[in-house]
Design a protein around this motif. Structure first.
Motif, PDB file in Angstrom:
ATOM      1  N   HIS A 106      28.066  36.618  58.246  1.00 20.09           N
ATOM      2  CA  HIS A 106      27.638  36.748  56.797  1.00 20.09           C
ATOM      3  C   HIS A 106      27.498  38.667  56.955  1.00 20.09           C
ATOM      4  O   HIS A 106      26.919  39.147  57.857  1.00 20.09           O
ATOM      5  CB  HIS A 106      26.616  36.233  56.586  1.00 20.09           C
ATOM      6  CG  HIS A 106      26.651  34.838  56.188  1.00 20.09           C
ATOM      7  ND1 HIS A 106      26.729  34.449  54.702  1.00 20.09           N
ATOM      8  CD2 HIS A 106      26.543  33.652  56.774  1.00 20.09           C
ATOM      9  CE1 HIS A 106      27.099  33.192  54.956  1.00 20.09           C
ATOM     10  NE2 HIS A 106      27.022  32.683  56.106  1.00 20.09           N
ATOM     11  N   LYS A 123      26.403  38.920  50.732  1.00 18.10           N
ATOM     12  CA  LYS A 123      27.546  38.752  50.159  1.00 18.10           C
ATOM     13  C   LYS A 123      28.341  37.429  50.467  1.00 18.10           C
ATOM     14  O   LYS A 123      28.539  37.076  51.526  1.00 18.10           O
ATOM     15  CB  LYS A 123      28.688  39.783  50.196  1.00 18.10           C
ATOM     16  CG  LYS A 123      27.828  41.288  50.312  1.00 18.10           C
ATOM     17  CD  LYS A 123      28.196  41.924  48.874  1.00 18.10           C
ATOM     18  CE  LYS A 123      27.481  43.104  48.529  1.00 18.10           C
ATOM     19  NZ  LYS A 123      27.932  43.829  47.213  1.00 18.10           N
ATOM     20  N   ASP A 124      28.818  36.685  49.574  1.00 17.64           N
ATOM     21  CA  ASP A 124      29.715  35.600  49.790  1.00 17.64           C
ATOM     22  C   ASP A 124      30.933  35.869  49.155  1.00 17.64           C
ATOM     23  O   ASP A 124      31.119  36.660  48.194  1.00 17.64           O
ATOM     24  CB  ASP A 124      29.145  33.997  49.378  1.00 17.64           C
ATOM     25  CG  ASP A 124      27.952  34.001  50.107  1.00 17.64           C
ATOM     26  OD1 ASP A 124      27.600  33.984  51.374  1.00 17.64           O
ATOM     27  OD2 ASP A 124      26.688  33.607  49.685  1.00 17.64           O
ATOM     28  N   GLN A 125      31.965  34.812  49.401  1.00 15.19           N
ATOM     29  CA  GLN A 125      33.155  34.987  48.564  1.00 15.19           C
ATOM     30  C   GLN A 125      32.572  34.789  47.061  1.00 15.19           C
ATOM     31  O   GLN A 125      32.687  33.502  46.491  1.00 15.19           O
ATOM     32  CB  GLN A 125      34.218  34.172  48.997  1.00 15.19           C
ATOM     33  CG  GLN A 125      35.585  34.411  48.418  1.00 15.19           C
ATOM     34  CD  GLN A 125      36.788  33.860  49.149  1.00 15.19           C
ATOM     35  OE1 GLN A 125      36.721  32.736  49.014  1.00 15.19           O
ATOM     36  NE2 GLN A 125      37.571  34.601  49.665  1.00 15.19           N
ATOM     37  N   LEU A 126      33.058  35.690  46.263  1.00 11.66           N
ATOM     38  CA  LEU A 126      32.797  35.868  44.650  1.00 11.66           C
ATOM     39  C   LEU A 126      31.396  35.280  44.153  1.00 11.66           C
ATOM     40  O   LEU A 126      31.151  34.514  43.433  1.00 11.66           O
ATOM     41  CB  LEU A 126      33.654  34.912  44.090  1.00 11.66           C
ATOM     42  CG  LEU A 126      35.372  35.533  44.241  1.00 11.66           C
ATOM     43  CD1 LEU A 126      36.314  34.676  43.312  1.00 11.66           C
ATOM     44  CD2 LEU A 126      35.235  36.791  43.346  1.00 11.66           C
TER      45      LEU A 126
ATOM     46  N   GLN B 237      44.028  37.666  53.330  1.00  9.84           N
ATOM     47  CA  GLN B 237      42.739  37.504  53.437  1.00  9.84           C
ATOM     48  C   GLN B 237      41.813  38.100  52.626  1.00  9.84           C
ATOM     49  O   GLN B 237      40.609  37.672  52.467  1.00  9.84           O
ATOM     50  CB  GLN B 237      42.346  38.156  54.973  1.00  9.84           C
ATOM     51  CG  GLN B 237      41.103  37.874  55.448  1.00  9.84           C
ATOM     52  CD  GLN B 237      40.895  36.254  55.663  1.00  9.84           C
ATOM     53  OE1 GLN B 237      41.802  35.603  55.750  1.00  9.84           O
ATOM     54  NE2 GLN B 237      39.683  35.922  55.669  1.00  9.84           N
ATOM     55  N   HIS B 238      42.058  39.207  52.187  1.00  9.83           N
ATOM     56  CA  HIS B 238      41.086  40.032  51.009  1.00  9.83           C
ATOM     57  C   HIS B 238      41.362  39.579  49.569  1.00  9.83           C
ATOM     58  O   HIS B 238      40.988  40.344  48.722  1.00  9.83           O
ATOM     59  CB  HIS B 238      41.247  41.412  51.231  1.00  9.83           C
ATOM     60  CG  HIS B 238      40.538  41.820  52.861  1.00  9.83           C
ATOM     61  ND1 HIS B 238      39.358  41.716  53.044  1.00  9.83           N
ATOM     62  CD2 HIS B 238      41.043  42.156  53.767  1.00  9.83           C
ATOM     63  CE1 HIS B 238      39.113  41.932  54.478  1.00  9.83           C
ATOM     64  NE2 HIS B 238      40.388  42.455  54.864  1.00  9.83           N
ATOM     65  N   LEU B 240      40.772  37.396  47.364  1.00  6.68           N
ATOM     66  CA  LEU B 240      39.713  37.080  46.468  1.00  6.68           C
ATOM     67  C   LEU B 240      38.507  37.940  46.923  1.00  6.68           C
ATOM     68  O   LEU B 240      37.334  37.620  46.399  1.00  6.68           O
ATOM     69  CB  LEU B 240      39.226  35.533  46.488  1.00  6.68           C
ATOM     70  CG  LEU B 240      40.377  34.704  46.016  1.00  6.68           C
ATOM     71  CD1 LEU B 240      40.065  33.164  46.298  1.00  6.68           C
ATOM     72  CD2 LEU B 240      40.432  34.881  44.604  1.00  6.68           C
ATOM     73  N   GLY B 241      38.593  39.030  47.421  1.00  8.62           N
ATOM     74  CA  GLY B 241      37.343  39.862  48.100  1.00  8.62           C
ATOM     75  C   GLY B 241      36.813  40.809  47.021  1.00  8.62           C
ATOM     76  O   GLY B 241      36.141  41.884  47.486  1.00  8.62           O
ATOM     77  N   ALA B 243      34.250  40.538  45.159  1.00  7.83           N
ATOM     78  CA  ALA B 243      33.116  40.338  44.426  1.00  7.83           C
ATOM     79  C   ALA B 243      32.186  41.762  44.616  1.00  7.83           C
ATOM     80  O   ALA B 243      31.321  41.924  43.678  1.00  7.83           O
ATOM     81  CB  ALA B 243      32.202  39.313  45.426  1.00  7.83           C
ATOM     82  N   GLU B 254      35.064  46.837  50.691  1.00  8.91           N
ATOM     83  CA  GLU B 254      36.237  45.775  50.968  1.00  8.91           C
ATOM     84  C   GLU B 254      37.427  46.324  50.239  1.00  8.91           C
ATOM     85  O   GLU B 254      38.693  46.056  50.681  1.00  8.91           O
ATOM     86  CB  GLU B 254      35.924  44.567  50.277  1.00  8.91           C
ATOM     87  CG  GLU B 254      36.789  43.515  50.948  1.00  8.91           C
ATOM     88  CD  GLU B 254      36.144  41.866  51.028  1.00  8.91           C
ATOM     89  OE1 GLU B 254      35.092  41.990  50.599  1.00  8.91           O
ATOM     90  OE2 GLU B 254      36.825  41.374  51.476  1.00  8.91           O
ATOM     91  N   ASN B 258      40.834  46.491  52.328  1.00  9.79           N
ATOM     92  CA  ASN B 258      42.144  45.884  51.814  1.00  9.79           C
ATOM     93  C   ASN B 258      43.186  46.829  51.743  1.00  9.79           C
ATOM     94  O   ASN B 258      44.323  46.450  52.072  1.00  9.79           O
ATOM     95  CB  ASN B 258      41.707  45.243  50.526  1.00  9.79           C
ATOM     96  CG  ASN B 258      42.960  44.457  49.848  1.00  9.79           C
ATOM     97  OD1 ASN B 258      43.763  43.928  50.366  1.00  9.79           O
ATOM     98  ND2 ASN B 258      42.774  44.358  48.637  1.00  9.79           N
TER      99      ASN B 258
END
Lengths: 368, 284
Positions: A106, A123-126, B237-238, B240-241, B243, B254, B258
């Motif tokens: 994490h 931070k998590d995915q979305l 891998q990235h 959807l990164g 956020a 990120e 990426n």
């Protein structure tokens, strides 16, 4: 060489260059560091002398506890059917939250300014979980549930705490270092490991190795920034495992003052705000949760075993199918085994936990 | 002889001419517009579906941000982007990137392109730039159509970020553009892979299918926890990164990771494509 094969040259050279870059960049970051030698006491002094309380950075946590790989979230959801009672649902949430904390990797962004101002963003995915505290208000927010929890911190708390811990036993940093060393001495060997680099900064490594043999922990090493004395990384190694069982440390750190507005939190439109009272602490700072809930500890130091009496686990906890999957049947109950911690749930509902081998837990359960 | 500056400039850069013609060919194709229209359908369907259903979604239900759409129409474009990334965008990119060289070869126009003094390296560069331009067009379509339909059907106001804090509309436009840039950059590695595969064959459909297949395979590998050691090297891998871009303060780390990874993929596969294309006997 013919003209034609020359044209293939970039196709060979570029991948080679990229591969070299991929290999060389982490290597150069981990290049040998040689700091002036310090004794363990001097490194401890460096930590306690540290005045650095303003920084921001990214913290990474990796856990490799050897827990079975299961889809905790999916399990928790599938159990939320109409037949399952609230308590079972609650406990499965509890189990999956604990699992999530103790497995995988994490990242969190951390901002600290002074003693009171803290902001942590996991931070998590979305998705994101965030905690902000500025000494007057504490906020917790989870983007998945879209609920913000507010806790108003009473004005006198911090002063109160300070009075207790600081005036009660006014230790100078060298005294503190001395005391730590003498307290740990009977059970632990403290050495200074090889100098290294963490988050791009040179660090001393303080290694604590248990002198006893009954524990699952092999060593705990703390990376201490050679300039500021800030502990930058803690690594817990388990016996018989190459990868660290638990590692929490900065991957990047910036010692400049974070922007002040990061520490005031204003929930946006559409966010459900819940108020919660400030948890009342027992006076004199003697916070001992054990006395009323019946928690007892057996043994000392690395071999400490925590024992909970029957009935202290939430209702339905023991029947939880998730728990069944995680634990294995042993003599006298079920065992949750990780590389760093063993938890024994006896058939009569008691719980024994410790960083010790199974037979020690069983022995403790039998003698209690 | 007095030559105007413009013609001098133009003559000195035949690559730009080639790029111009490539872009105009790409964007005058009915297929390109059909794909962009299909991309635009995603936010429209999504917004209409949410608008027509009376029941309110619980937070965390459905695709990310879907429960917030009713409160703020600007979230339509984010949800649509998340929904389109795993399959739909790679599909359209695969069609465009797989077609770059193989399509010309299949039509028999490749040798005419190479008659001009542009050179094969320049042609490859132009083809890659064209595919990249399509990536940008596709993500911007999602963003613009999503924002428009969202503004039409739902209230629009300050956006609540992932950290639960609010930013104004102007700031949220900036964040949306950052997300579009992130997604575009994410897809560039796939573009380079498609370009390389396209130099291997003169059957465009084969190259398209192979490119799309690779993106799916990479995502499947990325979902297997047993292959964790491989995950940092997967180009998906990235995807959807982003956020961090919707957090307060905006976290660009990120984005950097990426971009660096996609750059690596572009360098490797472009070099491979050049090796193959420069040594290829162009017969068609």
């Amino acid at each position: 060489m013919s003209r034609k094969s020359l044209k293939w040259l970039p196709a060979l050279a570029v991948p080679a260059l990229v591969a070299a870059g991929v290999v060389a960049i982490p290597l150069s970051a981990g290049a040998a560091v040689d700091l002036p030698d310090k004794t363990a006491k001097e490194v401890l002094l460096l930590v306690s002398d540290s005045t650095e309380d303003t920084f921001s950075g990214t913290v990474e946590k990796t856990a490799e506890l050897g827990l079975p790989d299961i889809d905790a979230a999916g399990m928790a959801q599938s159990m939320g059917g109409p037949s399952s009672g609230l308590s079972a649902e609650d406990s499965s949430e509890l189990v999956s939250a604990a699992l999530e904390l103790f497995s995988g990797t994490h990242d969190a962004n951390v901002y600290v300014s002074g003693e009171k101002n803290v902001r942590v963003q996991v931070k998590d995915q979305l998705a994101e979980r965030i905690a902000v505290s500025n000494g007057n208000d504490a906020w917790f927010y989870d983007s998945e549930s879209n609920v913000a929890t507010h806790v108003a911190i009473p004005a006198d708390t911090s002063v109160h705490e300070k009075g207790d811990t600081h005036t009660g036993e006014m230790l100078t940093p060298p005294q503190l270092a001395d005391r730590l060393l003498t307290e740990l001495e009977p059970t632990t060997t403290i050495t200074v490991g090889t100098d290294a680099r963490v988050a791009g900064r040179t660090v001393y490594e303080l290694v604590l190795t248990p002198k006893v043999s009954g524990t699952l922990a092999e060593s705990v090493s703390i990376a201490v920034d050679s300039e500021t004395g800030l502990p930058l990384q803690v690594t817990v190694s388990a016996a018989g495992q190459d990868e660290p069982a638990l590692r929490i440390g900065f991957t990047s750190i910036d010692l400049s003052d974070p922007a002040a507005d990061l520490f005031t939190y204003t929930p946006g439109d559409g966010v459900t705000v819940e108020e919660q009272p400030f948890p009342s602490m027992p006076p004199n700072g003697e916070h001992n949760p054990g006395t009323e809930s019946g928690v007892t500890t057996l043994g000392t130091g690395w071999e400490t075993i925590v024992a909970l009496p029957a009935g202290s686990a939430p209702d339905g906890f023991a029947d939880n199918p998730l728990l069944d999957q995680l634990t294995t049947a042993v003599d006298g109950g079920r065992l949750l085994s990780t590389s760093l911690l063993n938890v024994l749930l006896t058939d009569d509902g008691r719980v024994f936990a410790g960083s010790v081998t199974v037979d020690r837990l069983q022995a403790a359960a039998n003698t209690e | 002889m007095s030559v105007p500056d413009t013609t001098v400039a133009r003559r000195s850069s035949p690559g730009l001419d080639l790029l111009g013609s490539e872009l105009s060919v790409l964007f005058s194709r009915r297929r390109t517009w059909a794909m962009l229209a299909a991309v635009a359908l995603i936010p429209i369907l999504l917004a209409v579906a949410v608008r027509l259903t009376a029941s309110e979604l619980d937070p965390g239900e459905g695709p990310p941000f879907l429960d917030r759409v009713t409160q703020n129409g600007l979230f339509v474009s984010f949800t649509a982007t998340v929904v389109a990334i795993p399959l739909f965008l790679p599909l359209t990119i695969g069609v465009v990137a797989g077609d770059t060289i193989a399509g010309e070869a299949g039509l028999g126009t490749l040798r005419y392109l190479l008659v001009s003094p542009a050179g094969r390296l320049r042609l490859l560069l132009v083809k890659f730039a064209g595919a990249a331009a399509f990536c940008l067009a596709a993500t911007l379509t999602l963003l613009v159509v999503g924002s428009l339909i969202g503004a039409l059907l739902f209230p629009v106001g300050p956006v609540t970020l992932l950290s639960g804090e609010t930013i104004g509309v102007a700031e949220s436009v900036w964040r949306s553009l950052l997300v579009a840039a992130y997604v575009t950059v994410s897809l560039l590695g796939l573009c380079a892979i498609g370009l390389f595969i396209s130099t291997l064959t003169s059957v465009p459909v084969g190259a398209m299918a192979a490119t799309v297949l690779l993106s799916v395979v990479s995502q499947i590998l990325g979902a297997l926890p047993q292959l964790e050691w491989l995950h940092p090297w997967l180009f998906t891998q990235h995807w959807l990164g982003f956020a961090g871009l919707l957090s307060q303060p905006a976290d660009l780390s990120e984005f950097g990771t990426n971009a660096l990874m996609q750059l690596g993929y572009i360098a490797v596969f472009f070099a491979l494509a050049y090796g193959r294309f420069a040594t290829k006997d162009v017969l068609s």
